[in-house]
Design a protein around this motif. Structure first.
Motif, PDB file in Angstrom:
ATOM      1  N   GLY A   1      -8.066   8.920   5.470  1.00 37.37           N
ATOM      2  CA  GLY A   1      -7.040   7.947   5.847  1.00 37.37           C
ATOM      3  C   GLY A   1      -7.456   6.510   5.564  1.00 37.37           C
ATOM      4  O   GLY A   1      -6.771   5.558   5.939  1.00 37.37           O
TER       5      GLY A   1
ATOM      6  N   ASP B   1      -5.573   2.845   4.192  1.00 40.41           N
ATOM      7  CA  ASP B   1      -4.919   1.841   5.038  1.00 40.41           C
ATOM      8  C   ASP B   1      -5.887   0.680   5.271  1.00 40.41           C
ATOM      9  O   ASP B   1      -5.512  -0.489   5.191  1.00 40.41           O
ATOM     10  CB  ASP B   1      -4.554   2.440   6.413  1.00 40.41           C
ATOM     11  CG  ASP B   1      -3.475   3.507   6.326  1.00 40.41           C
ATOM     12  OD1 ASP B   1      -2.697   3.481   5.364  1.00 40.41           O
ATOM     13  OD2 ASP B   1      -3.432   4.364   7.229  1.00 40.41           O
TER      14      ASP B   1
ATOM     15  N   LYS C   1       0.850  -1.202   0.000  1.00 41.72           N
ATOM     16  CA  LYS C   1       0.000   0.000   0.000  1.00 41.72           C
ATOM     17  C   LYS C   1       0.879   1.243   0.000  1.00 41.72           C
ATOM     18  O   LYS C   1       1.830   1.341   0.791  1.00 41.72           O
ATOM     19  CB  LYS C   1      -0.924  -0.021   1.224  1.00 41.72           C
ATOM     20  CG  LYS C   1      -1.915   1.130   1.260  1.00 41.72           C
ATOM     21  CD  LYS C   1      -1.480   2.249   2.156  1.00 41.72           C
ATOM     22  CE  LYS C   1      -2.342   3.481   1.994  1.00 41.72           C
ATOM     23  NZ  LYS C   1      -1.967   4.568   2.893  1.00 41.72           N
TER      24      LYS C   1
HETATM   25 MG    MG Z   1      -2.653   7.911   5.571  1.00 39.10          MG
END
Ligand code: MG
Ligand code: ASP
Length: 406
Positions: A151, A154, A7
């Motif tokens: 975010g 993830d 990632k």
């Molecule tokens: Mg991030």
């Protein structure tokens, strides 16, 4: 040979040059004989720009259209990376959230992944095809595009790793791993080789923002081995794994701080049953999360002071909410203070060793730092102190627990 999910965060794909560098990294893993799936973020700054466009048209937006807009940043990077991989002779393709599909609930803007149907992806990986998946996006039961909250890539990566039963999920970012403390403040902070899911969760919740909290919860639940590492080097990063993989458990693994705290004190609150419930009820109704709480014993048996903390952003709202209930709650004054910081000591070792909290209190006392509020969990002790002592406290604690780099 291993099956891995790689990632890459926003800073790792910030421009074409970085995307080409990412492609080299991916090629390196393929050449080493690994099956590889890739998850990408939007180029750093792009999601913010997309959110700003939406806000500019309407602050009362339709969250379904917000998702259509903000999910596009990741689509761009997935296509660009697939092209860069093809240029290197690899068999690569992008596969969008709805194409896999990454199924989510319909909580647009903060959707939760419910399932990933990865059979096709696994088949491709087994044939040596590199699948590039845009993170952050999924599809609701009615077929509309969703996003997973800021975010969220993830979490996309961990979910994909769980779905394809990957041996490892490498999270490439702009730091080289998880540190014992913030290296910008504590010069002697060290990179940890390994940390447990539980510790990582506590670190994330108190300010070490390397991974989205939800991604760590998901990794723990599905036992996905994570590695936080730098996209600028080939050095191993920090493994986030189950406790059984850690042979020599340190007493304390990290010292963190969170400046995003405000302290609120209600003076002369009646000391009788039900008072705490009356105070915290309206705050819960206003969706304000209360963190640390201390109630003093009353000297006269009638009234006492009650202190608690909320996120800085909720301070004003909390004060207004309580003021509105003043006649009901019957306090004398309401005081609030933002010049506070929460310092936490985190470690699995606390479950089996006594004296960890005591060491913290005496290290702070030695520096003349006053503790305003204390809270603990099974593997964490937190104290609220005056903000101006942040650096001093972190360094003193880092030293006291023997974490300083040699
Ligand atoms: Mg991030
Ligand atoms: N691009 C999204 C964000 O900035 C998701 C991510 O990067 O994880 O929040």
């Amino acid at each position: 040979m291993a099956r891995i999910v790689m990632k890459f965060g926003g800073t790792s794909v910030v421009n074409i040059e970085r995307i080409e560098a990412v492609a080299d990294k991916v090629k390196g893993e393929v050449d080493a004989g690994n099956q590889v799936g890739v998850v990408v973020s939007a180029m750093a700054g792009v999601t913010n720009q997309l959110v700003a466009y939406v806000d500019e048209i309407s602050t009362l937006y339709d969250a379904r259209e917000y998702d259509v807009v903000v999910s596009t940043g990741e689509q761009v990077t997935s296509g660009l990376l697939a092209l860069a991989l093809q240029k290197r002779g690899l068999d690569a393709r992008s596969c969008l959230g709805w194409q896999i599909p990454v199924e989510t609930d319909d909580a647009h803007g903060k959707a939760r992944i419910t399932a990933i149907r990865a059979d096709r992806v696994v088949e491709w990986m087994e044939k040596g095809k590199v699948v590039v998946v845009p993170g952050f996006q999924g599809v609701a039961p009615d077929g509309r595009v969703t996003t997973l909250g800021r975010g969220g890539s993830d979490t996309s990566a961990v979910a994909l790793a769980a779905a394809v039963e990957a041996d490892l999920c490498d999270i490439y970012t702009d730091v080289s791993g998880v540190y014992t403390s913030d290296p910008r403040i504590v010069a002697k902070a060290r990179k940890l080789d390994k940390i447990t899911y539980e510790e990582m969760l506590e670190m994330a919740s108190v300010g070490a923002k390397v991974l989205q909290t939800r991604s760590v919860e998901m990794a723990m639940k599905h036992e996905v081995r994570l590695q936080v590492r730098s996209s600028y080097s080939d050095e191993p990063g920090t493994l986030v794994v189950g406790e059984d993989e850690i042979v020599e458990q340190e007493l304390v693994s990290g010292i963190t701080c969170s400046r995003d705290e405000a302290k609120i004190t209600l003076t002369c609150v009646a000391d009788r049953p039900g008072v705490a419930a009356t105070i915290f009820g309206p705050l819960a109704d206003a969706a304000i999360n209360v963190d640390m709480i201390v109630q003093n014993v009353s000297a006269d048996g009638k009234s006492t002071d009650l202190t608690f903390t909320v996120a800085e952003a909720d301070r004003e709202k909390a004060v207004q909410t309580l003021k509105a209930e003043k006649s009901e709650l019957g306090f004398l004054e309401i005081l609030s203070d933002s010049d506070v910081v929460k310092v936490s000591v985190i470690g699995m070792g606390m479950r089996s060793h006594v004296g960890v909290a005591q060491k913290m209190f005496s290290a702070l006392a030695d520096k003349g730092i006053n503790i305003q509020v204390i809270s603990t969990s099974e593997i964490k002790v937190s104290v609220l102190i005056e903000e101006e002592y942040t650096e001093l406290a972190l360094r003193a604690l880092h030293h006291a627990y023997g974490l300083d780099a040699k």
